[in-house]
Each structure stands twice: as structure tokens, then as C-alpha cells.
Design a protein around this motif. Structure first.
Motif, PDB file in Angstrom:
ATOM      1  N   ALA A  58      49.036 -60.950 -58.824  1.00 29.35           N
ATOM      2  CA  ALA A  58      50.289 -61.759 -58.530  1.00 29.35           C
ATOM      3  C   ALA A  58      50.960 -62.054 -60.085  1.00 29.35           C
ATOM      4  N   LEU A  59      50.376 -62.237 -60.953  1.00 30.04           N
ATOM      5  CA  LEU A  59      51.172 -62.430 -62.243  1.00 30.04           C
ATOM      6  C   LEU A  59      51.806 -61.320 -62.800  1.00 30.04           C
ATOM      7  N   GLY A  60      51.376 -60.090 -62.343  1.00 29.16           N
ATOM      8  CA  GLY A  60      52.285 -58.756 -62.623  1.00 29.16           C
ATOM      9  C   GLY A  60      53.199 -58.715 -61.686  1.00 29.16           C
ATOM     10  N   ARG A  61      53.179 -59.222 -60.574  1.00 28.03           N
ATOM     11  CA  ARG A  61      54.313 -59.203 -59.385  1.00 28.03           C
ATOM     12  C   ARG A  61      55.415 -60.237 -59.745  1.00 28.03           C
ATOM     13  N   PHE A  62      54.967 -61.325 -60.285  1.00 29.75           N
ATOM     14  CA  PHE A  62      55.993 -62.598 -60.689  1.00 29.75           C
ATOM     15  C   PHE A  62      56.254 -62.538 -62.215  1.00 29.75           C
ATOM     16  N   GLU A  63      56.055 -61.698 -62.882  1.00 30.34           N
ATOM     17  CA  GLU A  63      56.110 -61.558 -64.455  1.00 30.34           C
ATOM     18  C   GLU A  63      57.391 -62.497 -64.967  1.00 30.34           C
ATOM     19  N   THR A  64      58.584 -62.369 -64.031  1.00 30.94           N
ATOM     20  CA  THR A  64      59.893 -62.556 -64.740  1.00 30.94           C
ATOM     21  C   THR A  64      60.199 -63.724 -64.138  1.00 30.94           C
ATOM     22  N   ASN A  65      59.676 -64.340 -63.141  1.00 31.95           N
ATOM     23  CA  ASN A  65      59.832 -65.794 -62.658  1.00 31.95           C
ATOM     24  C   ASN A  65      58.841 -66.825 -63.436  1.00 31.95           C
ATOM     25  N   GLY A  66      59.616 -67.543 -64.278  1.00 33.90           N
ATOM     26  CA  GLY A  66      59.036 -68.576 -65.107  1.00 33.90           C
ATOM     27  C   GLY A  66      58.064 -69.721 -64.533  1.00 33.90           C
ATOM     28  N   ARG A  67      58.750 -70.179 -63.526  1.00 35.48           N
ATOM     29  CA  ARG A  67      57.959 -71.104 -62.801  1.00 35.48           C
ATOM     30  C   ARG A  67      56.605 -70.742 -61.806  1.00 35.48           C
ATOM     31  N   ALA A  68      56.890 -69.447 -61.288  1.00 34.87           N
ATOM     32  CA  ALA A  68      55.678 -68.873 -60.614  1.00 34.87           C
ATOM     33  C   ALA A  68      54.748 -68.398 -61.366  1.00 34.87           C
ATOM     34  N   TYR A  69      55.158 -67.805 -62.608  1.00 27.36           N
ATOM     35  CA  TYR A  69      54.158 -67.231 -63.484  1.00 27.36           C
ATOM     36  C   TYR A  69      53.310 -68.329 -64.237  1.00 27.36           C
ATOM     37  N   ASP A  70      53.840 -69.349 -64.441  1.00 26.73           N
ATOM     38  CA  ASP A  70      53.054 -70.553 -65.095  1.00 26.73           C
ATOM     39  C   ASP A  70      52.289 -71.370 -63.806  1.00 26.73           C
ATOM     40  N   LEU A  71      52.786 -71.445 -62.528  1.00 25.26           N
ATOM     41  CA  LEU A  71      51.818 -71.695 -61.590  1.00 25.26           C
ATOM     42  C   LEU A  71      50.568 -70.773 -61.536  1.00 25.26           C
ATOM     43  N   LEU A  72      50.979 -69.621 -61.343  1.00 20.75           N
ATOM     44  CA  LEU A  72      49.724 -68.578 -61.158  1.00 20.75           C
ATOM     45  C   LEU A  72      48.865 -68.647 -62.353  1.00 20.75           C
ATOM     46  N   THR A  73      49.508 -68.726 -63.623  1.00 21.98           N
ATOM     47  CA  THR A  73      48.529 -69.073 -64.846  1.00 21.98           C
ATOM     48  C   THR A  73      47.762 -70.133 -64.623  1.00 21.98           C
ATOM     49  N   TYR A  74      48.191 -71.198 -64.127  1.00 18.06           N
ATOM     50  CA  TYR A  74      47.484 -72.325 -64.242  1.00 18.06           C
ATOM     51  C   TYR A  74      46.355 -72.241 -63.065  1.00 18.06           C
ATOM     52  N   ALA A  75      46.632 -71.508 -61.928  1.00 21.23           N
ATOM     53  CA  ALA A  75      45.800 -71.347 -61.000  1.00 21.23           C
ATOM     54  C   ALA A  75      44.402 -70.520 -61.468  1.00 21.23           C
ATOM     55  N   LEU A  76      44.860 -69.285 -62.326  1.00 20.14           N
ATOM     56  CA  LEU A  76      43.996 -68.380 -62.949  1.00 20.14           C
ATOM     57  C   LEU A  76      43.140 -69.322 -63.992  1.00 20.14           C
ATOM     58  N   GLY A  77      43.557 -70.250 -64.656  1.00 20.63           N
ATOM     59  CA  GLY A  77      42.886 -71.058 -65.648  1.00 20.63           C
ATOM     60  C   GLY A  77      41.839 -71.889 -64.787  1.00 20.63           C
ATOM     61  N   ASN A  78      42.097 -72.223 -63.803  1.00 16.95           N
ATOM     62  CA  ASN A  78      41.187 -72.971 -62.833  1.00 16.95           C
ATOM     63  C   ASN A  78      40.279 -72.224 -62.407  1.00 16.95           C
ATOM     64  N   VAL A  79      40.556 -71.050 -61.832  1.00 17.61           N
ATOM     65  CA  VAL A  79      39.376 -70.095 -61.461  1.00 17.61           C
ATOM     66  C   VAL A  79      38.353 -69.934 -62.549  1.00 17.61           C
ATOM     67  N   TYR A  80      38.915 -69.571 -63.710  1.00 18.66           N
ATOM     68  CA  TYR A  80      37.990 -69.542 -65.132  1.00 18.66           C
ATOM     69  C   TYR A  80      37.033 -71.029 -64.986  1.00 18.66           C
TER      70      TYR A  80
END
Length: 225
Positions: A58-80
Motif C-alpha cells: 500500500a505504501l508503494g501504491r500511495f507514495e504520492t498521497n501524503g495523508r495516506a502515506y503517513d497513515l499507512l506508515t503509522y499502521a506499519l509502525g504498529n505492526v512492528y
């Protein structure tokens, strides 16, 4: 938003929800919220590998969408974070630029650093979050817990009191306020009574701490005499 809830859906519920979200993603591949929800769901089900793979895709797909990228990065952080890969979690949280998400990210960084027993750095991020949300009981409780771990009993006591004022149903705050009160010479009996009343399970689970501090204080008293 901070830490993902630990309560897990049943296997059947999990599978039904996963199917529902996969269908939603197939129907609306540009809806980043569905990807986020599925990552959260997989994380709750402790399917960390799939959650990580989906978040990365998803991060690859939404790389240029700032809000989406941050939300998905946060979700990935929570996975880790849930997988106890704390350094990788912190690395994700540090990338978040969205101001609304940043406070949640600071909180999670503090929790990840606390899990690593790096209390000094944990305190920096917890206090940063607390400055932005001074009236949030969960934030003040985290600050108090870190101060307690550092042995700053007076400051910890003050933050536990703040937490209790903001959320009178915080059994852990009453109990730990009682522990710190014992150490700094303040009245504590009512705090323990309230802790037992509000959250008997927490009280029972942490009674050993109470016994240890009672023994330590008695020992100190003997030495002074």
C-alpha cells in the motif's frame, strides 16, 4: 488512535472481516482507508507477516498521497510494535509528518522506547505528546509510568493524580499513585482501597510490588534506627 487494542476477534470473525476488506480493496483500489483497516485487522489477529506485506504494498501504491502515506506508515509502525520489533517501529513513527497523527506517533515511540527500557528517551517523547494533549488520561498515565520507572516518585505521583482527575476509572493510576505515595511519605491507604475497588484484577496482579515496597521501607526504617 495510539496503540492498537489487544482484544482479538475470533478466527471466524477475522476471516469474514478480511474477506470483506479484500473485496472492498478490489472494488476501490484507490481507497487507502480500506488498506489501513485491513493492516489493523491483520495486526490484531497477530498475522504480522501479512500485515507487513500489505502495508508495504500500500505504501508503494500511495507514495504520492501524503495523508495516506503517513497513515499507512503509522499502521506499519504498529505492526512492528506488536511484533516487538521496536527499532523498526520507531523508524516508521519518526517519518510521520501529518500533524494529527504525530502525537499518536510520539506516544507510540515513547511506548516502544519504554519496552526497550530506554526510559530517558521514552520520557522525551511522552512529554512531547503530553504538551499537545495535556488533558488526555492515557498520555498522563504513560508519563507517570515512565517517571516511576526512572525513580522520580514525586513527579510520578503528580502525574498519577492528574490521570485520576481526568479518568476516575483508572485502577492502575490509583495503585501506582499509592506506591509512589508510600515512598514519598504521603497518605496511601485510600489510594489502594480505590485501586482495588476500580480494578480488582490489576490490584491482585500487582500486590507483589506492594509487598516489595513495604519490605523496602521497613528495611530502610530499621537501618535509620
Amino acid at each position: 488512535m495510539s496503540q492498537p487494542k489487544s482484544s482479538q476477534p475470533t478466527k471466524a470473525q477475522q476471516q469474514a472481516l478480511v474477506h470483506q476488506l479484500v473485496t472492498a480493496i478490489d472494488a476501490h483500489p484507490d481507497d487507502y482507508q480500506a488498506y489501513y483497516d485491513l493492516v489493523v485487522l491483520l495486526t490484531a489477529g497477530q498475522d504480522y507477516e501479512q500485515a507487513e506485506a500489505l502495508a508495504m504494498k500500500a505504501l508503494g501504491r500511495f507514495e504520492t498521497n501524503g495523508r495516506a502515506y503517513d497513515l499507512l506508515t503509522y499502521a506499519l509502525g504498529n505492526v512492528y510494535y506488536q511484533a516487538e520489533a521496536y527499532d523498526r517501529a520507531i523508524s516508521c513513527y519518526q517519518k510521520i509528518k501529518d500533524t494529527k497523527l504525530q502525537t499518536d506517533a510520539y506516544l507510540m515511540m515513547a511506548q516502544a522506547l519504554m519496552a526497550k527500557k530506554d526510559y530517558q528517551h521514552a520520557l522525551v517523547w511522552a512529554v512531547t505528546a503530553q504538551e499537545q494533549r495535556p488533558n488526555a488520561a492515557d498520555v498522563n498515565l504513560l508519563v507517570a509510568d515512565i517517571l516511576l520507572a526512572l525513580g522520580n516518585n514525586q513527579q510520578a505521583y503528580d502525574f498519577y493524580q492528574k490521570t485520576i482527575q481526568q479518568d476516575p476509572q483508572q485502577g492502575a493510576a490509583y495503585f501506582n499513585a499509592g506506591l509512589t505515595a508510600m515512598v514519598i511519605g504521603k497518605p496511601y491507604a485510600d489510594l489502594f482501597a480505590k485501586a482495588k475497588q476500580v480494578d480488582a484484577t490489576y490490584y491482585e496482579q500487582h500486590q507483589q510490588q506492594l509487598s516489595d515496597i513495604e519490605a523496602m521501607l521497613a528495611d530502610q526504617k530499621d537501618h535509620q534506627q
